[in-house]
Design an enzyme around this catalytic site. Structure first.
Site, PDB file in Angstrom:
ATOM      1  CG  LEU A 195      41.052  41.383  30.076  1.00 16.41           C
ATOM      2  CD1 LEU A 195      40.113  42.043  28.643  1.00 16.41           C
ATOM      3  CD2 LEU A 195      40.570  42.487  31.432  1.00 16.41           C
ATOM      4  CB  ILE A 232      37.914  29.914  41.461  1.00 20.05           C
ATOM      5  CG1 ILE A 232      38.171  30.225  43.126  1.00 20.05           C
ATOM      6  CG2 ILE A 232      36.991  29.886  41.723  1.00 20.05           C
ATOM      7  CD1 ILE A 232      36.766  30.890  43.526  1.00 20.05           C
ATOM      8  CB  SER A 270      31.661  37.967  47.319  1.00 22.54           C
ATOM      9  OG  SER A 270      31.817  37.755  48.305  1.00 22.54           O
ATOM     10  CG  ASP A 293      36.537  44.094  28.562  1.00 28.43           C
ATOM     11  OD1 ASP A 293      35.758  43.532  29.108  1.00 28.43           O
ATOM     12  OD2 ASP A 293      36.606  44.795  28.001  1.00 28.43           O
ATOM     13  N   GLY A 320      36.863  33.612  33.298  1.00 30.10           N
ATOM     14  CA  GLY A 320      37.853  34.293  34.679  1.00 30.10           C
ATOM     15  C   GLY A 320      39.673  32.420  34.753  1.00 30.10           C
ATOM     16  CE1 TYR A 325      34.310  40.943  42.827  1.00 30.03           C
ATOM     17  CE2 TYR A 325      33.282  40.408  45.361  1.00 30.03           C
ATOM     18  CZ  TYR A 325      34.109  39.730  43.792  1.00 30.03           C
ATOM     19  OH  TYR A 325      34.554  39.058  43.818  1.00 30.03           O
TER      20      TYR A 325
END
Length: 257
Positions: free
Chosen positions: A46, A26, A149, A69, A21, A163
């Site tokens: 990606l 972040i 999260s 990916d 990411g 999610y």
């Protein structure tokens, strides 16, 4: 008495670190922080823009852009092998990447479920496994740092049901890997961010939802990506040598446990 290095990121110099990411938010802040501490950074995303991020990294390097990916679980052992061939044995996986598709609960389809779980949970599992097995093979130990999260505990808000379900799985997955890899001196932890000012925070989100989160936070603000990156640096460093199986709450007290 042995003199201990108490600097941030002690022990990271010249070590290979994989950050997912890394094109924004972040992940980008983590790649920048790790590079500034002397690590060799493989920055994965990606998005092709990760190449630009790598071109701007500090430190001696070398650094490596990786366009990949994370839904492609079958290719992960080869991915890890290629990174190690270029940068040396992996010391840290900082797995920040995730995929969020906001939808009202009644509108969620099986494809919505699969698309998010393939990246967030299935992809995380097999990336942890590929990196862990590579670390075991080198016999040097290592650090695996996943991201969940704060909603894994508090529950979803505004269309994030799928999610958050996947992120709850990441917490349980992390604990399993911590038990399995502990005998190999591979420490596996999870970071649980609160409301952080990243592109994902604003993706298909209502401004009033964002403002409500700020109002509920005792610090009365969102966090900055760099405030998460320094926690990653701690967990990857020598200072976290007895921290494993933990879910570290970095939410400004928005979530408490």
């Amino acid at each position: 008495m042995i003199k201990k290095d108490w600097s941030l990121g002690a022990g990271l110099k010249d070590r290979a670190v994989l950050v997912t990411g890394a094109a924004s938010g972040i992940g980008r802040a983590t790649a920048q922080t790790m590079a500034s501490l002397g690590a060799r950074v493989a920055a994965l995303d990606l998005q092709e823009t990760v190449r630009e991020v790598v071109s701007e990294l500090d430190g001696p390097g070398p650094h490596l852009p990786v366009v990949f990916d994370l839904a492609d679980s079958a290719s992960m052992p080869a991915l890890v092998a290629d990174i190690q061939a270029r940068l040396g044995p992996l010391w840290t996986l900082a797995h920040v990447a995730a995929y969020l598709r906001r939808k009202d609960l009644g509108d969620v389809t099986e494809e919505d479920w699969d698309a998010q779980h393939d990246v967030n949970l299935k992809g995380s599992f097999f990336l942890n496994k590929a990196v862990g097995e590579a670390m075991i093979a080198t016999g040097r130990g290592g650090r695996i740092i996943n991201f969940t999260s704060g909603a894994w505990l508090s529950g979803p808000v505004y269309g994030s049901h799928v999610y958050v379900a996947s992120k709850g799985g990441v917490v349980s997955m992390t604990r399993g890997f911590a038990r399995a890899y502990g005998p190999h001196n591979i420490l596996v932890n999870c970071i649980s961010p609160g409301q952080i000012d990243t592109p994902m925070q604003h993706l298909d989100n209502l401004p009033e939802i964002v403002e409500a989160g700020i109002a509920q936070c005792p610090l009365q603000r969102m966090g900055d990506p760099e405030e998460l990156a320094t926690v990653v640096a701690f967990l990857a460093s020598e200072h976290a040598s007895f921290v494993s199986g933990a879910t570290i709450n970095v939410s400004g007290a928005l979530v408490m446990y």
